[in-house]
Design a protein around this motif. Structure first.
Motif, PDB file in Angstrom:
ATOM      1  N   UNK A  97       0.932  -1.108   0.054  1.00 22.49           N
ATOM      2  CA  UNK A  97       0.165   0.043  -0.015  1.00 22.49           C
ATOM      3  C   UNK A  97       1.014   1.240  -0.051  1.00 22.49           C
ATOM      4  N   UNK A  98       2.144   1.320   0.767  1.00 22.26           N
ATOM      5  CA  UNK A  98       2.875   2.334   0.524  1.00 22.26           C
ATOM      6  C   UNK A  98       3.575   2.594  -0.660  1.00 22.26           C
ATOM      7  N   UNK A  99       3.916   1.462  -1.509  1.00 30.13           N
ATOM      8  CA  UNK A  99       4.207   1.686  -2.942  1.00 30.13           C
ATOM      9  C   UNK A  99       3.338   2.143  -3.624  1.00 30.13           C
ATOM     10  N   UNK A 100       2.214   1.806  -3.558  1.00 28.35           N
ATOM     11  CA  UNK A 100       0.829   2.360  -4.320  1.00 28.35           C
ATOM     12  C   UNK A 100       0.673   3.817  -3.903  1.00 28.35           C
ATOM     13  N   UNK A 101       0.895   4.173  -2.810  1.00 26.22           N
ATOM     14  CA  UNK A 101       0.594   5.671  -2.465  1.00 26.22           C
ATOM     15  C   UNK A 101       1.792   6.610  -3.116  1.00 26.22           C
ATOM     16  N   UNK A 102       3.079   5.991  -3.245  1.00 21.35           N
ATOM     17  CA  UNK A 102       3.863   6.664  -3.629  1.00 21.35           C
ATOM     18  C   UNK A 102       3.861   6.804  -5.376  1.00 21.35           C
ATOM     19  N   UNK A 103       3.368   5.813  -5.691  1.00 15.90           N
ATOM     20  CA  UNK A 103       2.982   5.890  -7.161  1.00 15.90           C
ATOM     21  C   UNK A 103       1.827   6.999  -7.631  1.00 15.90           C
ATOM     22  N   UNK A 104       0.779   6.879  -6.787  1.00 16.90           N
ATOM     23  CA  UNK A 104      -0.394   7.785  -6.747  1.00 16.90           C
ATOM     24  C   UNK A 104       0.304   9.354  -6.794  1.00 16.90           C
ATOM     25  N   UNK A 105       1.170   9.434  -5.686  1.00 15.65           N
ATOM     26  CA  UNK A 105       1.670  10.763  -5.375  1.00 15.65           C
ATOM     27  C   UNK A 105       2.427  11.309  -6.580  1.00 15.65           C
ATOM     28  N   UNK A 106       3.289  10.218  -7.074  1.00 15.82           N
ATOM     29  CA  UNK A 106       3.996  10.457  -8.312  1.00 15.82           C
ATOM     30  C   UNK A 106       3.274  11.196  -9.529  1.00 15.82           C
TER      31      UNK A 106
END
Length: 114
Positions: A97-106
């Motif tokens: 989920x943290x990686x998914x959030x990082x991608x969304x933020x990108x």
């Protein structure tokens, strides 16, 4: 405590209690004046089941854990293994989920720059 009192107190359905009974986790629920009565031991077990459920354990995992729990001394290592396995699984989900959030933020950042 009666079946209805348990369902109301813990906010659970008759199906949950039925599954609890099918696992054989009640030592000897007694009938008093036509109503099932649960003792403190039954309530402790039910509380453990609900805790495991709240932690995301599947029914099969709960049943496995509870059978070891009822077996008592000598099963601590196996029970700890079950908890550690679930903890690691939960951590993996968090990291995903943290990686998914990082991608969304990108992606959000890219869109805001345009």
């Amino acid at each position: 405590m009666t079946k209805d009192e348990i369902m109301q107190k813990y906010g659970i359905t008759p199906d949950v209690l039925e599954e609890y009974h099918q696992w054989g986790l009640c030592e000897e629920v007694k009938r008093v004046m036509g109503a099932w009565q649960y003792d403190d031991t039954d309530l402790d077990r039910l509380s453990m089941i609900l805790t495991l459920n709240d932690l995301g354990f599947e029914c099969t995992e709960i049943e496995q854990y509870m059978r070891l729990y009822l077996a008592g001394a000598g099963t601590e290592t196996e029970r700890l293994h079950i908890i550690e396995k679930k903890r690691n699984s939960t951590l993996n989900e968090i990291h995903l989920k943290e990686k998914q959030l990082e991608r969304m933020d990108y992606l959000r950042g890219k869109l805001r720059c345009k």
